[in-house]
Design a protein around this motif. Structure first.
Motif, PDB file in Angstrom:
ATOM      1  N   VAL A 266      74.898  58.548  23.769  1.00 29.00           N
ATOM      2  CA  VAL A 266      76.090  59.384  23.664  1.00 29.00           C
ATOM      3  C   VAL A 266      77.340  58.522  23.509  1.00 29.00           C
ATOM      4  O   VAL A 266      78.237  58.825  22.710  1.00 29.00           O
ATOM      5  N   ALA A 267      77.438  57.446  24.304  1.00 26.11           N
ATOM      6  CA  ALA A 267      78.602  56.571  24.202  1.00 26.11           C
ATOM      7  C   ALA A 267      78.697  55.959  22.805  1.00 26.11           C
ATOM      8  O   ALA A 267      79.787  55.873  22.213  1.00 26.11           O
ATOM      9  N   ALA A 268      77.532  55.542  22.273  1.00 22.12           N
ATOM     10  CA  ALA A 268      77.542  54.957  20.942  1.00 22.12           C
ATOM     11  C   ALA A 268      77.950  55.980  19.888  1.00 22.12           C
ATOM     12  O   ALA A 268      78.730  55.703  18.976  1.00 22.12           O
ATOM     13  N   LEU A 269      77.425  57.209  20.046  1.00 22.53           N
ATOM     14  CA  LEU A 269      77.776  58.248  19.080  1.00 22.53           C
ATOM     15  C   LEU A 269      79.251  58.598  19.156  1.00 22.53           C
ATOM     16  O   LEU A 269      79.905  58.855  18.130  1.00 22.53           O
ATOM     17  N   GLU A 270      79.790  58.651  20.363  1.00 25.62           N
ATOM     18  CA  GLU A 270      81.208  58.953  20.505  1.00 25.62           C
ATOM     19  C   GLU A 270      82.062  57.847  19.885  1.00 25.62           C
ATOM     20  O   GLU A 270      83.090  58.125  19.249  1.00 25.62           O
ATOM     21  N   ALA A 271      81.644  56.588  20.078  1.00 27.95           N
ATOM     22  CA  ALA A 271      82.384  55.484  19.434  1.00 27.95           C
ATOM     23  C   ALA A 271      82.331  55.614  17.917  1.00 27.95           C
ATOM     24  O   ALA A 271      83.333  55.422  17.219  1.00 27.95           O
ATOM     25  N   SER A 272      81.134  55.987  17.423  1.00 22.46           N
ATOM     26  CA  SER A 272      80.997  56.165  15.973  1.00 22.46           C
ATOM     27  C   SER A 272      81.878  57.304  15.488  1.00 22.46           C
ATOM     28  O   SER A 272      82.469  57.252  14.413  1.00 22.46           O
ATOM     29  N   HIS A 350      89.487  62.197  25.834  1.00 22.83           N
ATOM     30  CA  HIS A 350      89.042  62.086  24.434  1.00 22.83           C
ATOM     31  C   HIS A 350      89.206  63.418  23.706  1.00 22.83           C
ATOM     32  O   HIS A 350      89.521  63.447  22.511  1.00 22.83           O
ATOM     33  N   TYR A 351      88.958  64.562  24.434  1.00 22.73           N
ATOM     34  CA  TYR A 351      89.163  65.880  23.822  1.00 22.73           C
ATOM     35  C   TYR A 351      90.605  66.006  23.323  1.00 22.73           C
ATOM     36  O   TYR A 351      90.854  66.471  22.196  1.00 22.73           O
ATOM     37  N   LYS A 352      91.550  65.602  24.153  1.00 26.96           N
ATOM     38  CA  LYS A 352      92.965  65.771  23.799  1.00 26.96           C
ATOM     39  C   LYS A 352      93.363  64.868  22.639  1.00 26.96           C
ATOM     40  O   LYS A 352      94.139  65.262  21.764  1.00 26.96           O
ATOM     41  N   VAL A 353      92.829  63.610  22.627  1.00 27.43           N
ATOM     42  CA  VAL A 353      93.129  62.693  21.511  1.00 27.43           C
ATOM     43  C   VAL A 353      92.593  63.267  20.208  1.00 27.43           C
ATOM     44  O   VAL A 353      93.248  63.236  19.157  1.00 27.43           O
ATOM     45  N   LEU A 354      91.365  63.840  20.275  1.00 26.03           N
ATOM     46  CA  LEU A 354      90.768  64.414  19.077  1.00 26.03           C
ATOM     47  C   LEU A 354      91.589  65.610  18.585  1.00 26.03           C
ATOM     48  O   LEU A 354      91.795  65.789  17.374  1.00 26.03           O
ATOM     49  N   ALA A 355      92.089  66.409  19.508  1.00 22.95           N
ATOM     50  CA  ALA A 355      92.900  67.567  19.121  1.00 22.95           C
ATOM     51  C   ALA A 355      94.202  67.118  18.461  1.00 22.95           C
ATOM     52  O   ALA A 355      94.675  67.750  17.506  1.00 22.95           O
ATOM     53  N   GLU A 356      94.803  66.036  18.959  1.00 22.30           N
ATOM     54  CA  GLU A 356      96.041  65.535  18.350  1.00 22.30           C
ATOM     55  C   GLU A 356      95.808  65.097  16.913  1.00 22.30           C
ATOM     56  O   GLU A 356      96.685  65.239  16.072  1.00 22.30           O
ATOM     57  N   LYS A 357      94.608  64.563  16.637  1.00 19.87           N
ATOM     58  CA  LYS A 357      94.304  64.138  15.271  1.00 19.87           C
ATOM     59  C   LYS A 357      94.248  65.347  14.331  1.00 19.87           C
ATOM     60  O   LYS A 357      94.432  65.216  13.125  1.00 19.87           O
ATOM     61  N   PHE A 358      93.962  66.525  14.888  1.00 17.12           N
ATOM     62  CA  PHE A 358      93.950  67.749  14.080  1.00 17.12           C
ATOM     63  C   PHE A 358      95.301  68.453  14.086  1.00 17.12           C
ATOM     64  O   PHE A 358      95.441  69.561  13.559  1.00 17.12           O
ATOM     65  N   GLY A 359      96.304  67.825  14.716  1.00 18.01           N
ATOM     66  CA  GLY A 359      97.648  68.378  14.701  1.00 18.01           C
ATOM     67  C   GLY A 359      97.867  69.534  15.647  1.00 18.01           C
ATOM     68  O   GLY A 359      98.771  70.342  15.439  1.00 18.01           O
ATOM     69  N   ASP A 391      76.992  74.976  26.961  1.00 19.85           N
ATOM     70  CA  ASP A 391      76.064  74.184  27.776  1.00 19.85           C
ATOM     71  C   ASP A 391      76.730  73.604  29.010  1.00 19.85           C
ATOM     72  O   ASP A 391      76.052  73.035  29.864  1.00 19.85           O
ATOM     73  N   CYS A 392      78.054  73.720  29.127  1.00 21.80           N
ATOM     74  CA  CYS A 392      78.739  73.093  30.259  1.00 21.80           C
ATOM     75  C   CYS A 392      79.896  73.984  30.715  1.00 21.80           C
ATOM     76  O   CYS A 392      81.058  73.585  30.684  1.00 21.80           O
ATOM     77  N   VAL A 393      79.560  75.215  31.125  1.00 18.27           N
ATOM     78  CA  VAL A 393      80.569  76.150  31.613  1.00 18.27           C
ATOM     79  C   VAL A 393      79.860  77.186  32.477  1.00 18.27           C
ATOM     80  O   VAL A 393      78.668  77.459  32.273  1.00 18.27           O
ATOM     81  N   SER A 394      80.581  77.733  33.458  1.00 15.33           N
ATOM     82  CA  SER A 394      79.976  78.735  34.325  1.00 15.33           C
ATOM     83  C   SER A 394      79.848  80.070  33.593  1.00 15.33           C
ATOM     84  O   SER A 394      80.581  80.354  32.646  1.00 15.33           O
ATOM     85  N   SER A 417      77.459  72.576  22.251  1.00 11.81           N
ATOM     86  CA  SER A 417      77.416  71.467  23.208  1.00 11.81           C
ATOM     87  C   SER A 417      78.848  71.072  23.554  1.00 11.81           C
ATOM     88  O   SER A 417      79.807  71.510  22.927  1.00 11.81           O
ATOM     89  N   SER A 418      78.954  70.223  24.593  1.00 12.53           N
ATOM     90  CA  SER A 418      80.261  69.786  25.054  1.00 12.53           C
ATOM     91  C   SER A 418      80.644  68.408  24.528  1.00 12.53           C
ATOM     92  O   SER A 418      81.555  67.780  25.057  1.00 12.53           O
ATOM     93  N   GLY A 419      79.969  67.918  23.486  1.00 10.65           N
ATOM     94  CA  GLY A 419      80.280  66.602  22.936  1.00 10.65           C
ATOM     95  C   GLY A 419      81.498  66.628  22.025  1.00 10.65           C
ATOM     96  O   GLY A 419      82.020  67.689  21.651  1.00 10.65           O
ATOM     97  N   LEU A 420      81.957  65.430  21.644  1.00  8.97           N
ATOM     98  CA  LEU A 420      83.133  65.321  20.786  1.00  8.97           C
ATOM     99  C   LEU A 420      82.854  65.816  19.378  1.00  8.97           C
ATOM    100  O   LEU A 420      83.715  66.437  18.738  1.00  8.97           O
ATOM    101  N   SER A 421      81.656  65.571  18.876  1.00 15.47           N
ATOM    102  CA  SER A 421      81.327  66.030  17.527  1.00 15.47           C
ATOM    103  C   SER A 421      81.348  67.548  17.455  1.00 15.47           C
ATOM    104  O   SER A 421      81.805  68.144  16.472  1.00 15.47           O
ATOM    105  N   SER A 422      80.854  68.208  18.516  1.00 21.91           N
ATOM    106  CA  SER A 422      80.881  69.676  18.535  1.00 21.91           C
ATOM    107  C   SER A 422      82.313  70.186  18.570  1.00 21.91           C
ATOM    108  O   SER A 422      82.655  71.161  17.892  1.00 21.91           O
TER     109      SER A 422
END
Length: 435
Positions: A266-272, A350-359, A391-394, A417-422
């Protein structure tokens, strides 16, 4: 049709009064007219008075008698008034006469407007002969009554004699029953004494020393056998549990190792992913440079000449931020607030950084782990769209988000899923132009 009155049928007043009124009714009606009929008058005199009054026009007794008969026999009058056919009227009269209901049917026919004279004469003749037959029958009944009273007296005398005999028999029976009960009591006392003696002998045998030793030995033998079987079963269960624990321990070690490997992947995929996002930004910058003419209308955002009041918002203009990162200046989520419900706490930055990239600006709620549902409602109120990883919420937070977005008509994406790619796919889906 107008019904016929008693005055119109004055010729039939005698049978009408005699048949349609009882003796008590006859006297009660006569008493309503004061001293015209004395209290000591006989039933015949009262009958003659009413028959005479029925033949006088305008007589109060006639009017009252008319109303009284109409009220008393209103059901029969309604039944006969429904038809005018003479055959039907004869049939209805015959049915009621055979059933013994003569008074009501007689008055209904006498007052019926469609009853012919021949029908009335036939009915009158039948009632007249019926009165004679009733008188003869009454005389015969009186003779039979006298004879029956004599026989009743004889039967009562015989019954009294039978009662005396029965009382004597009952006295003898009670005496015999009393004697039998006494004998039964003596027999019962003898049997109770014998039963007590038998019980005492049995108790003596059961409480003897030999019986006690034998019973204790049997009890101890049974307990030993049960304890031995229980010990063997416990040892077998302990061995099985030990084997199971050893196998579970090995599976736990294997699972931990696989989890560590997955975390590394997962760490490698997130870096990629971050690297790919950086490359995407460079590509978008090159694309923007190549299509400078298309972006010319938006360069005024870079020189502080926004057509809308962007200064009222926190931060840079969304279009300027998108141009600075090489992203398209106008997407559906540019400058919007996206609420992310759930996910992993370690990836929130990382979620917030990714959102900033989408403006866009990312708002986060942990899905009910530590933050309350009230806080979720506040964030839902100021968000423009919602992303929720299933997959990661009540379950409660997911249900709440569905209901709120449906009621407020806000876009909702349920990520797998709760990953960055999703999250990146979800933001790209929200930013895509409407088809």
């Amino acid at each position: 049709m107008q019904r016929r009155t008693l005055l119109e049928k004055a010729d039939f007043a005698c049978p009408i009064v005699g048949t349609c009124l009882t003796i008590s009714e006859l006297r009660r009606i006569c008493r309503k007219f004061g001293d015209l009929v004395p209290e000591s008058a006989s039933a015949y005199e009262a009958h003659v008075f009413l028959v005479g009054q029925a033949k006088l026009p305008g007589s109060p007794a006639t009017k009252y008698l008319q109303k009284y008969l109409d009220k008393k026999y209103r059901r029969e009058i309604r039944a006969f008034f429904k038809t005018e056919d003479e055959a039907t009227l004869r049939r209805m009269w015959r049915e009621r006469a055979d059933a013994g209901d003569v008074p009501g049917a007689f008055w209904a026919l006498m007052s019926h407007p469609g009853a012919t004279d021949s029908l009335l004469r036939d009915v009158y003749g039948e009632v007249h002969m019926l009165s004679h037959q009733v008188g003869a029958a009454n005389r015969a009944d009186l003779a039979r009554l006298a004879h029956l009273e004599d026989k009743l007296a004889e039967a009562n005398a015989a019954l009294d004699e039978s009662k005396v005999v029965l009382r004597q028999a009952v006295a003898v029976w009670k005496s015999r029953c009393h004697k039998a009960m006494e004998e039964l009591g003596l027999e019962r006392s003898k049997r109770q004494a014998a039963e007590r003696e038998r019980i005492s002998l049995r108790d003596a045998i059961e409480h003897s020393a030999v019986a006690a030793v034998r019973r204790d030995r049997d009890i101890l033998s049974d307990q030993l056998r049960e304890n031995t079987e229980r010990l063997q079963a416990t040892e077998a269960e302990a061995a099985r549990q030990a084997v199971l624990l050893e196998r579970l321990h090995g599976e736990l070690q294997t699972t931990r190792q696989e989890l560590a490997d997955r975390d590394s992947e997962v760490a490698a995929l997130e870096a990629s992913l971050f690297a790919a996002l950086g490359e995407a930004a460079v590509a978008h910058a090159a694309h923007a440079e190549h299509h400078r003419d298309d972006l010319a209308p938006h360069e005024e955002h870079l020189h502080g000449q926004c057509p809308v009041d962007c200064a009222a918002k926190a931060g840079l203009c969304p279009a300027r931020a998108a141009l600075a990162q090489g992203l398209p200046p106008h997407t559906a989520i540019t400058g919007k607030r996206v609420l992310y419900v759930g996910g992993r706490a370690s990836l929130v930055a990382h979620y917030k950084v990714l959102a900033e990239k989408f403006g866009c600006q990312l708002l986060h709620h942990d899905g009910g782990r530590e933050q309350s549902a009230h806080r979720l409602w506040e964030l839902l109120g100021c968000a423009d769209a919602v992303v929720c990883p299933v997959d990661c919420v009540s379950h409660e937070a997911c249900t709440l988000v569905k209901q709120a977005c449906k009621g407020c008509l806000k876009p909702l994406i349920l990520a797998r899923s709760s990953g960055l790619s999703s999250l990146a796919r979800s933001l790209a889906e929200l930013g895509a132009p409407a088809q």
